[in-house]
Design an enzyme around this catalytic site. Structure first.
Site, PDB file in Angstrom:
ATOM      1  N   GLU A 129       0.811  -1.425   0.215  1.00 44.78           N
ATOM      2  CA  GLU A 129       0.038  -0.067   0.231  1.00 44.78           C
ATOM      3  C   GLU A 129       0.640   0.863   0.168  1.00 44.78           C
ATOM      4  O   GLU A 129       2.027   1.096   0.519  1.00 44.78           O
ATOM      5  CB  GLU A 129      -0.737  -0.091   1.563  1.00 44.78           C
ATOM      6  CG  GLU A 129      -0.285   0.401   2.350  1.00 44.78           C
ATOM      7  CD  GLU A 129      -0.713   0.252   3.632  1.00 44.78           C
ATOM      8  OE1 GLU A 129      -1.838  -0.869   3.459  1.00 44.78           O
ATOM      9  OE2 GLU A 129      -0.919   0.845   4.570  1.00 44.78           O
ATOM     10  N   CYS A 185       3.558   9.001   1.190  1.00 42.52           N
ATOM     11  CA  CYS A 185       4.093   7.459   2.632  1.00 42.52           C
ATOM     12  C   CYS A 185       3.962   6.192   1.316  1.00 42.52           C
ATOM     13  O   CYS A 185       3.112   5.595   0.842  1.00 42.52           O
ATOM     14  CB  CYS A 185       2.676   7.397   3.547  1.00 42.52           C
ATOM     15  SG  CYS A 185       3.076   5.942   4.295  1.00 42.52           S
ATOM     16  N   CYS A 194       6.470  -6.962   6.838  1.00 38.82           N
ATOM     17  CA  CYS A 194       7.282  -6.745   7.586  1.00 38.82           C
ATOM     18  C   CYS A 194       7.960  -8.153   8.792  1.00 38.82           C
ATOM     19  O   CYS A 194       7.076  -8.798   8.771  1.00 38.82           O
ATOM     20  CB  CYS A 194       7.552  -5.433   8.453  1.00 38.82           C
ATOM     21  SG  CYS A 194       8.200  -5.190   9.369  1.00 38.82           S
ATOM     22  N   CYS A 249       5.799  -5.996  14.898  1.00 45.42           N
ATOM     23  CA  CYS A 249       5.618  -5.481  16.178  1.00 45.42           C
ATOM     24  C   CYS A 249       3.839  -5.961  16.737  1.00 45.42           C
ATOM     25  O   CYS A 249       3.693  -6.191  15.441  1.00 45.42           O
ATOM     26  CB  CYS A 249       5.420  -3.570  15.956  1.00 45.42           C
ATOM     27  SG  CYS A 249       7.400  -3.318  15.678  1.00 45.42           S
ATOM     28  N   CYS A 278       0.421  -3.782  14.724  1.00 51.90           N
ATOM     29  CA  CYS A 278       1.037  -3.607  13.516  1.00 51.90           C
ATOM     30  C   CYS A 278       1.281  -4.493  12.666  1.00 51.90           C
ATOM     31  O   CYS A 278       0.684  -5.498  12.925  1.00 51.90           O
ATOM     32  CB  CYS A 278       2.217  -3.131  13.063  1.00 51.90           C
ATOM     33  SG  CYS A 278       2.114  -3.174  11.354  1.00 51.90           S
ATOM     34  N   SER A 284      10.345   5.166  15.813  1.00 47.70           N
ATOM     35  CA  SER A 284       9.200   4.528  16.262  1.00 47.70           C
ATOM     36  C   SER A 284       9.854   4.306  17.775  1.00 47.70           C
ATOM     37  O   SER A 284      10.552   2.940  18.025  1.00 47.70           O
ATOM     38  CB  SER A 284       8.549   3.759  15.636  1.00 47.70           C
ATOM     39  OG  SER A 284       8.422   3.993  14.412  1.00 47.70           O
ATOM     40  N   ASN A 326      -4.636   3.287  16.225  1.00 48.65           N
ATOM     41  CA  ASN A 326      -5.395   3.163  15.033  1.00 48.65           C
ATOM     42  C   ASN A 326      -5.262   0.783  15.184  1.00 48.65           C
ATOM     43  O   ASN A 326      -5.272   0.109  14.566  1.00 48.65           O
ATOM     44  CB  ASN A 326      -5.221   3.509  14.123  1.00 48.65           C
ATOM     45  CG  ASN A 326      -6.342   3.446  12.760  1.00 48.65           C
ATOM     46  OD1 ASN A 326      -6.696   4.043  13.048  1.00 48.65           O
ATOM     47  ND2 ASN A 326      -5.875   2.372  11.646  1.00 48.65           N
ATOM     48  N   CYS A 354      -1.730   0.875   9.469  1.00 51.13           N
ATOM     49  CA  CYS A 354      -1.147   0.279   8.291  1.00 51.13           C
ATOM     50  C   CYS A 354      -0.744  -0.721   7.941  1.00 51.13           C
ATOM     51  O   CYS A 354      -0.309  -1.834   8.663  1.00 51.13           O
ATOM     52  CB  CYS A 354       1.190   0.787   9.231  1.00 51.13           C
ATOM     53  SG  CYS A 354       2.237   0.374   9.142  1.00 51.13           S
TER      54      CYS A 354
HETATM   55  N1  SAH Z   1       8.731  -0.021  10.200  1.00 52.63           N
HETATM   56  C1  SAH Z   1       9.084   1.571  10.014  1.00 52.63           C
HETATM   57  C2  SAH Z   1       7.969   2.088   9.255  1.00 52.63           C
HETATM   58  C3  SAH Z   1       6.730   1.863   8.943  1.00 52.63           C
HETATM   59  S1  SAH Z   1       5.395   1.888  10.238  1.00 52.63           S
HETATM   60  C4  SAH Z   1       8.415   1.707  11.872  1.00 52.63           C
HETATM   61  O1  SAH Z   1       8.154   0.897  12.884  1.00 52.63           O
HETATM   62  O2  SAH Z   1       8.546   2.878  11.919  1.00 52.63           O
HETATM   63  C5  SAH Z   1       5.143   3.297  10.242  1.00 52.63           C
HETATM   64  C6  SAH Z   1       4.858   3.534  11.294  1.00 52.63           C
HETATM   65  O3  SAH Z   1       3.679   3.506  12.290  1.00 52.63           O
HETATM   66  C7  SAH Z   1       5.374   3.302  13.091  1.00 52.63           C
HETATM   67  O4  SAH Z   1       5.385   4.669  13.944  1.00 52.63           O
HETATM   68  C8  SAH Z   1       4.329   2.305  13.153  1.00 52.63           C
HETATM   69  O5  SAH Z   1       4.793   2.263  15.155  1.00 52.63           O
HETATM   70  C9  SAH Z   1       2.933   2.738  13.081  1.00 52.63           C
HETATM   71  N2  SAH Z   1       2.299   2.242  13.693  1.00 52.63           N
HETATM   72  C10 SAH Z   1       1.884   0.630  12.659  1.00 52.63           C
HETATM   73  N3  SAH Z   1       0.718   0.291  13.890  1.00 52.63           N
HETATM   74  C11 SAH Z   1       0.159   1.076  13.881  1.00 52.63           C
HETATM   75  C12 SAH Z   1      -1.418   1.195  14.594  1.00 52.63           C
HETATM   76  N4  SAH Z   1      -2.538  -0.303  14.596  1.00 52.63           N
HETATM   77  N5  SAH Z   1      -1.325   2.457  14.943  1.00 52.63           N
HETATM   78  C13 SAH Z   1      -0.930   3.531  14.605  1.00 52.63           C
HETATM   79  N6  SAH Z   1       0.174   3.962  14.003  1.00 52.63           N
HETATM   80  C14 SAH Z   1       1.047   2.592  13.221  1.00 52.63           C
HETATM   81 FE1  SF4 Z   2       7.527  -3.161  10.785  1.00 56.60          FE
HETATM   82 FE2  SF4 Z   2       7.284  -0.822  11.227  1.00 56.60          FE
HETATM   83 FE3  SF4 Z   2       4.730  -2.920  11.371  1.00 56.60          FE
HETATM   84 FE4  SF4 Z   2       6.767  -2.818  13.635  1.00 56.60          FE
HETATM   85  S1  SF4 Z   2       5.432  -0.995  13.409  1.00 56.60           S
HETATM   86  S2  SF4 Z   2       5.996  -4.700  12.298  1.00 56.60           S
HETATM   87  S3  SF4 Z   2       8.603  -2.440  11.741  1.00 56.60           S
HETATM   88  S4  SF4 Z   2       6.336  -2.295  10.036  1.00 56.60           S
END
Ligand code: SAH
Ligand code: SF4
Length: 353
Positions: free
Chosen positions: A90, A103, A110, A114, A117, A211, A287, A331
């Site tokens: 996306e 973006c 990934c 996390c 995520c 992050s 989110n 995300c």
């Molecule tokens: N892997 C990198 C970049 C992609 S994620 C990283 O983790 O920084 C981009 C951003 O979206 C990160 O700050 C991540 O923590 C955030 N993110 C992921 N899942 C989310 C969610 N459910 N709600 C809000 N932000 C989220």
């Molecule tokens: Fe990967 Fe970033 Fe999502 Fe963590 S927050 S699983 S590093 S995309």
């Protein structure tokens, strides 16, 4: 056939030499691919017909298409970009008053995983090529032609610093060929320490968003699996070194998860962790992700209190509006839906190029 997009001008120059052409043709070809965003050789009017024919026999210009889009009321549009091998990522178009940002995704899925995520929950398929990363930018400009895209952030699917070679190559192409200022490029990382150090040496000085999401290792270990490998002290040392090497302040991303990391004490601990290192904290309201560990978004009173603690400690704070995330959730969610996890809700549809 291999795509041309993703090749630097020196690589295109080699290709021209191989085809018995003068080198200046490489600059003409690069301008068609990256600046005029041409996807048809016939339109490349300053290239001789036999060269256009030889190129068409050997290479496609691009390989990805934008398949679906979901617009949200705030003006953001989330696109699903289909890659040549059938996988999808996306990409979000974010128009603001004074700038237009996109973006970009750096990986399909990934590997970090996390717990909050959607991308991380879907597992990992592969790295994107530099061409596939740049293509997302070009597709967004094709589909939203009225305003020039000025900014790009690597905050889509994937961990950019686990695909650093292709991400750095894409950033060089965006800077040198597409002509986006490196000041306006930002890479977001979960804290891959060797990646941060390598990025500092990449002669790019792009913005770095870290992050953090937790003020100590006990909490961070529960949210971010890679924290066990690269704990906070190492991540912070790498961030300080990045700032010294590039002269650019790091931004600290902090996702607020009710009851896990959003207490006033966490805010004070975060302020202490950052200490005298400059840089704003960007607060991100969680989110909700379907099927994820039961996290909740904190109340706005709780977010305000967290913010007030940081500000009382002198830390600049910004708050991410939930832009783009309204379109189809968090995300990685749109691509997850395309893979069959949930039927998408589309408010607007944009056809492929
Ligand atoms: N892997 C990198 C970049 C992609 S994620 C990283 O983790 O920084 C981009 C951003 O979206 C990160 O700050 C991540 O923590 C955030 N993110 C992921 N899942 C989310 C969610 N459910 N709600 C809000 N932000 C989220
Ligand atoms: Fe990967 Fe970033 Fe999502 Fe963590 S927050 S699983 S590093 S995309």
């Amino acid at each position: 056939m291999e795509p041309l997009v993703g090749r630097s001008s020196s690589c295109l120059a080699q290709l021209m030499r191989d085809l018995g052409q003068p080198e200046y043709r490489a600059r003409q070809l690069a301008a068609w691919i990256y600046r005029k965003r041409m996807t048809d050789y016939d339109a490349m009017s300053d290239l001789p017909a036999d060269l256009r024919r030889s190129l068409a026999e050997r290479y496609v210009i691009r390989s990805a298409v934008s398949e679906r889009a979901a617009a949200s009321k705030d003006g953001a549009t989330k696109h699903l970009v289909r890659l040549a091998d059938g996988l999808a990522v996306e990409c979000v178009h974010l128009p603001y008053e004074r700038r237009v940002s996109v973006c970009l995704s750096s990986q399909v899925g990934c590997p970090v995983g996390c717990t909050f995520c959607a991308t991380g929950m879907g597992g990992f398929a592969r790295n994107l090529t530099a061409g596939e990363i740049v293509e997302q930018f070009l597709l967004m400009q094709d589909l939203h032609p009225n305003r020039r895209i000025t900014h790009a952030v690597f905050m889509g699917m994937g961990e950019p610093l686990l695909n650093i070679d292709n991400v750095v190559a894409a950033a060089h192409l965006l800077r040198d060929e597409v002509q986006v200022s490196a000041r306006n490029l930002t890479i977001s990382t979960v804290g891959i320490v060797p990646g941060i150090r390598a990025l500092a040496d990449a002669d790019l000085a792009v913005g770095l968003a870290l992050s953090l999401h937790a003020p100590n290792d006990a909490i961070r270990d529960r949210l971010i699996p890679s924290n066990r490998r690269w704990p906070l002290a190492e991540v912070m040392a790498a961030a300080r070194a990045y700032r010294r090497a590039t002269g650019r302040d790091v931004t600290f991303e902090y996702l607020l998860l009710a009851g896990h990391n959003d207490s006033a004490e966490c805010a004070r601990e975060l302020a202490a962790l950052l200490g005298d290192m400059p840089g704003a904290v960007n607060l991100i309201p969680y989110n909700p992700v379907e099927g994820a560990v039961a996290y909740e978004t904190p109340s706005s009173a709780r977010v305000r209190a967290f913010r007030a603690e940081l500000e009382a400690a002198g830390r600049p704070v910004t708050q991410r509006a939930r832009r783009g995330r309204g379109a189809s959730g968090a995300c990685g969610q749109l691509a997850g839906e395309a893979a069959g996890r949930r039927a998408p809700k589309l408010r607007a549809s944009v056809s492929s190029r």
